[in-house]
Design an enzyme around this catalytic site. Structure first.
Site, PDB file in Angstrom:
ATOM      1  N   ASP A 244      34.286 -94.847  21.066  1.00 17.24           N
ATOM      2  CA  ASP A 244      35.468 -94.927  20.215  1.00 17.24           C
ATOM      3  C   ASP A 244      36.151 -96.246  20.583  1.00 17.24           C
ATOM      4  O   ASP A 244      35.925 -96.807  21.668  1.00 17.24           O
ATOM      5  CB  ASP A 244      36.403 -93.724  20.400  1.00 17.24           C
ATOM      6  CG  ASP A 244      37.398 -93.600  19.229  1.00 17.24           C
ATOM      7  OD1 ASP A 244      37.525 -94.557  18.433  1.00 17.24           O
ATOM      8  OD2 ASP A 244      38.047 -92.543  19.109  1.00 17.24           O
TER       9      ASP A 244
HETATM   10  C1  BGC Z   1      39.704 -93.481  16.165  1.00 17.14           C
HETATM   11  C2  BGC Z   1      38.364 -93.362  15.483  1.00 17.14           C
HETATM   12  C3  BGC Z   1      38.182 -94.506  14.513  1.00 17.14           C
HETATM   13  C4  BGC Z   1      38.302 -95.805  15.277  1.00 17.14           C
HETATM   14  C5  BGC Z   1      38.120 -97.032  14.425  1.00 17.14           C
HETATM   15  C6  BGC Z   1      39.900 -94.849  16.778  1.00 17.14           C
HETATM   16  O1  BGC Z   1      41.194 -95.019  17.244  1.00 17.14           O
HETATM   17  O2  BGC Z   1      39.834 -92.494  17.154  1.00 17.14           O
HETATM   18  O3  BGC Z   1      38.258 -92.120  14.830  1.00 17.14           O
HETATM   19  O4  BGC Z   1      36.966 -94.398  13.851  1.00 17.14           O
HETATM   20  O5  BGC Z   1      39.594 -95.869  15.870  1.00 17.14           O
HETATM   21  O6  BGC Z   1      39.186 -97.216  13.572  1.00 17.14           O
END
Ligand code: BGC
Length: 669
Positions: A244
């Protein structure tokens, strides 16, 4: 070896030959990469891309949010279809719609020239206050799997990688970067992992995103047990794992991630910086073969998405089409849940009503642009009031004073502001704000014929429920939401959504709460959602699986193919469903299993099958379901495996988890 090749030279290399076996192409390309290039491929750039290796013609592999449509923040501000959120999709209990969503979303990703969709989000809805519940599907692992599998298949049918997230136990937003989900092996096996496993074993998911949090003391991005041992070795995952965004900031070190099997660090290098990688490799902290395996997985997915192939040979992509908007509308219509309908107040009769008041904080509100990384920028969004106005045009006058109206539609609920249904923070209150409750009470006082339409992604306290005759849960229904709500209110659509989560009467009734400490003990174990309410005999406000219709269904003739089973035998369960009312409608027939006597504690019932069927008035259909050994088993911590104990099992078939219509039994020998 490292000189830049001309386009012509490149086109002749084996990996560019689309007729060659995929694994051979992967090995050929992997073999051409220098160590430095492998390091380069291990982390991202420009927030949503991998770095290109120009020398070999490897372009940026492009990723975009998110779970209910493409996010503008991750797609150069692209306009895209705003589909209903995950929990609404789940409330349809319709795997075909999940697949249609996947296909449409995949086509949109393809159309903007990207390669991976950062979704679906399939964390279990454990605590009612989790800010991201709206993005996720359900509290039940079986329903989670049955809906996630077709979604992933749909996305990948367009040669777009699905990225199943957030692996695992990211069940609250409070302290999400640092908290530790302390969870038993049994709860992992029975509740939190089945959805993830199903997307690999049944849908060949091409990518997984790690969670921010720790699971039993180890951060998701360096979790060797979750990634290497389970996902890769046990489930035979062939895709790649991406962190993530910034999830690697707190992990131990570079080698722990490499060794765990993290291929790609996003959005930029933190632990996978060139020097850290080189030092760790030189010091023997990981081997080049480990790195190769991580890169191999990333390259494999690049090939699967057709990144090196002639664009005319891959699915063409499309965006903002009428077809996609129709899918968005269908999901909204099928996902809307009729919670309460006293004296059949709904559907409203367009011919006899003269005046309607449409009030409430969400009547005139757009919802697409909030909530965090799942925001979408649609070309249009029909707000609830607009859908109702359109429906009433020329027939019913829309007034603003409730007392003047024959009936009032109060559209309230939550929104995507921080501490509501939103990423990065959990909800603070279970009830509506006091301003909104006052407003609702005033409306009811002015006109008791007030129908409440809730826009929310998680359960809301409803102290006021006895004062209103009808309540609809519309979730965040996407760009066609207003039309879908109007269709349900006026009966053009007969509601068929069922709750994929329990609605507690009060927050304290729920087995799990948001925890402020860094240690989040999952001491509810396997007793998540209805498993807890049922077993502890706590009456919810609305149970899991609940949802009313404008027609009625009768259940008859439960047949179970055998009363004794052993080994791996399966049992066929059939039941006749009749539409005994006067409108065409769809019913979700639900099958639960109850282990009558077991040496360990088990939930009172567990969902193990369901089927949605549409029937004309008077029509009857036989529904066939099947149960296997795994549907009777539990995870036995003592032996470290799944186990079914000899004895009796009740087979419960019904219209919700608390509206069981027919019951039979089998014995496992
Ligand atoms: C979120 C993800 C997301 C990623 C990219 C993160 O903060 O938890 O679900 O896909 O950011 O935007």
């Amino acid at each position: 070896m490292t000189e830049k090749l001309s386009n012509e030279e490149l086109s002749k290399l084996p990996f560019m030959n689309s007729n060659l076996d995929l694994e051979k192409r992967v090995e050929d390309l992997l073999g051409r990469l220098t160590l430095k290039e492998k390091f380069k491929l291990s982390s991202g750039t420009q927030f949503f891309y991998t770095k290109p290796i120009k020398r070999l013609g490897i372009p940026n592999f492009k990723m975009t949010d998110g779970p209910h449509g493409i996010g503008p923040h991750s797609s150069n501000n692209s306009e895209c279809t705003y589909f209903p959120v995950g929990v609404c999709r789940a409330a349809t209990w319709n795997p075909e719609l999940s697949e249609q969503f996947g296909v449409a979303a995949g086509q949109e990703v393809r159309d903007i020239g990207y390669h991976m969709l950062l979704g679906p989000g399939i964390n279990i809805q454990r605590a009612p206050h989790c800010g991201r519940n709206f993005e996720y599907q359900t509290e039940d692992p079986y329903l989670n799997s049955r809906l996630a599998v077709p979604c992933v298949k749909g996305i990948q049918s367009q040669q777009i990688a699905a990225c199943v997230k957030h692996y695992a136990c990211n069940n609250q937003e409070t302290n999400r970067f640092t908290c530790n989900s302390v969870v038993s092996e049994r709860a992992l096996q029975e509740i939190y992992l089945p959805g993830f496993k199903a997307t690999v074993c049944e849908a060949d998911a091409w990518s997984f995103m790690t969670c921010y949090n720790k699971v039993n003391g180890v951060y998701g991005s360096e979790h060797k047990n979750l990634i290497k041992q389970r996902l890769m070795e046990k489930w035979d995952f062939r895709g790649f794992v991406v962190s993530d965004w910034t999830a690697t900031q707190h992990v131990k070190n570079t080698e722990s991630c490499v060794e765990a099997g993290l291929s790609l660090e996003m959005p930029t290098a933190i632990k996978y910086k060139y020097k850290s990688m080189m030092d760790a490799l030189n010091e023997g902290k990981f081997t080049e073969e480990m790195l190769n395996e991580n890169i191999r997985r990333l390259l494999r997915v690049m090939f699967l998405t057709g990144i090196f192939d002639d664009p005319s040979t891959i699915p063409p992509g499309s965006r903002n089409t009428l077809e996609h908007q129709a899918v968005a509308r269908k999901i909204a219509e099928e996902g809307i849940v009729l919670l309460k309908n006293e004296d059949n107040l709904l559907p409203l009769d367009i011919n006899s009503i003269k005046k309607i008041a449409v009030v409430g904080p969400n009547a005139n509100k757009k919802m697409s642009r909030g909530g965090g990384s799942s925001q979408v920028k649609p070309p249009y969004e029909i707000k609830p009031i607009e859908g109702i106005q359109e429906k009433c045009k020329g027939k019913i006058e829309i007034v603003s004073t409730p007392s003047e109206a024959d009936v009032v539609i109060y559209v309230g609920g939550l929104n995507h502001r921080p501490h509501k249904d939103s990423e990065g923070a959990d909800r603070k209150r279970f009830n509506l704000t006091s301003t909104h409750i006052n407003r609702l009470n005033e409306t009811i006082q002015e006109n008791p014929k007030t129908i409440v339409v809730l826009i929310s992604g998680s359960p809301i306290g409803m102290d006021w429920i006895d004062k209103v005759p009808a309540v609809i849960e519309a979730w965040y229904p996407g760009m066609e939401g207003g039309n879908a709500i109007a269709s349900v209110l006026f009966g053009d659509v007969n509601p068929s959504g069922k709750l994929p989560i329990t609605f507690p009467k009060k927050l304290e009734d729920s087995p799990a709460q948001i925890v402020k400490d860094l240690e989040v003990n999952y001491d509810d174990g396997i007793f998540v959602g209805y498993r807890y309410f049922d077993t502890n005999n706590i009456e919810p406000l609305f149970p899991f699986g609940h949802g009313l219709s404008y027609t009625t269904f009768t259940y008859d003739n439960l047949k179970i193919s055998k009363d004794k089973v052993s080994g791996d035998e399966t049992v066929k369960v059939s039941v006749d469903i009749t539409n005994s009312g006067s409108r065409t409608g769809a019913e979700v027939v639900q099958l639960y299993v109850q282990d009558v006597d077991c040496s360990v504690e088990r939930p009172l019932k567990e969902l193990k099958g369901f089927k949605k069927i549409k029937l004309e008035p008077g029509a009857k259909e036989t529904i066939n379901l099947e149960l296997g050994k795994e549907d009777l088993s539990f995870y036995d911590e003592k032996s470290g495996g799944w186990k079914v104990e000899p004895g009796k099992f009740n087979i419960l078939v019904g219209s919700s988890s608390r509206d069981i219509r027919l019951q039979g039994k089998i014995e496992y020998l």
